[in-house]
Design a protein around this motif. Structure first.
Motif, PDB file in Angstrom:
ATOM      1  N   GLN A  21      38.149  36.232  28.803  1.00 57.80           N
ATOM      2  CA  GLN A  21      37.182  37.909  28.134  1.00 57.80           C
ATOM      3  C   GLN A  21      36.100  37.763  28.839  1.00 57.80           C
ATOM      4  N   GLU A  25      34.616  40.402  32.388  1.00 56.68           N
ATOM      5  CA  GLU A  25      33.518  41.250  32.290  1.00 56.68           C
ATOM      6  C   GLU A  25      33.118  40.536  33.504  1.00 56.68           C
ATOM      7  N   LYS A  28      34.226  43.065  36.161  1.00 60.47           N
ATOM      8  CA  LYS A  28      34.110  44.352  36.323  1.00 60.47           C
ATOM      9  C   LYS A  28      32.829  44.518  36.405  1.00 60.47           C
ATOM     10  N   LYS A  94      26.521  37.923  33.334  1.00 58.01           N
ATOM     11  CA  LYS A  94      27.880  37.391  32.958  1.00 58.01           C
ATOM     12  C   LYS A  94      28.005  37.148  33.557  1.00 58.01           C
TER      13      LYS A  94
END
Length: 142
Positions: A21, A25, A28, A94
């Motif tokens: 995950q 992220e 992105k 992130k």
């Protein structure tokens, strides 16, 4: 011989899921940052093209319109630079989250490997003891 069972396997699976995950992220965030940079590059090209096109113009109204367009491009560039700074900050956050998730997974995997080595050594010792017992029992019977 019994099968090796890692009692923290569910936690390891959860950590791997969290790592995936975090990786998604981060992807992105990097993509958003690249999209903003591409838009900035396009604005720079439009700015250069507008300046080139304005060199031969003598009409005051047209020059005024081009000047307003250049101001608009500058405002848009400033807005995009703010967005880029925010996106870079988010990307860095992130990236840290991803790094933390990777460290957690790596720690559990090392623990699993150590326990598996210990398990294998213990099984080897048990097998050797059983073989010794078998050999010794045959010697005493004869």
């Amino acid at each position: 011989m019994q099968k090796f069972v890692f009692n923290m396997q569910k936690i390891l699976n959860l950590r791997k899921f969290e790592e995936k995950q975090a990786q998604a992220e981060l992807g992105k965030a990097v993509s958003a940052e690249a999209r903003i940079q591409d838009t900035l590059d396009l604005l720079a090209e439009q700015n250069v093209q507008t300046v080139k096109n304005s060199k031969g113009i003598k009409d005051v109204l047209e020059l005024h319109n081009l000047n307003n367009y250049l101001k608009l491009l500058t405002q848009r560039k400033e807005q995009l630079l703010k967005e880029l700074a925010q996106a870079q900050l988010e990307t860095e956050q992130k990236r840290e989250k991803m790094k933390d998730a990777m460290l957690k997974v790596k720690a559990l995997e090392k623990l699993k490997e150590a326990r598996q080595r210990d398990w294998a050594l213990e099984n080897k010792r048990k097998e050797e003891k059983e073989l010794d017992d078998i050999v010794n029992s045959k010697q005493f019977r004869t």
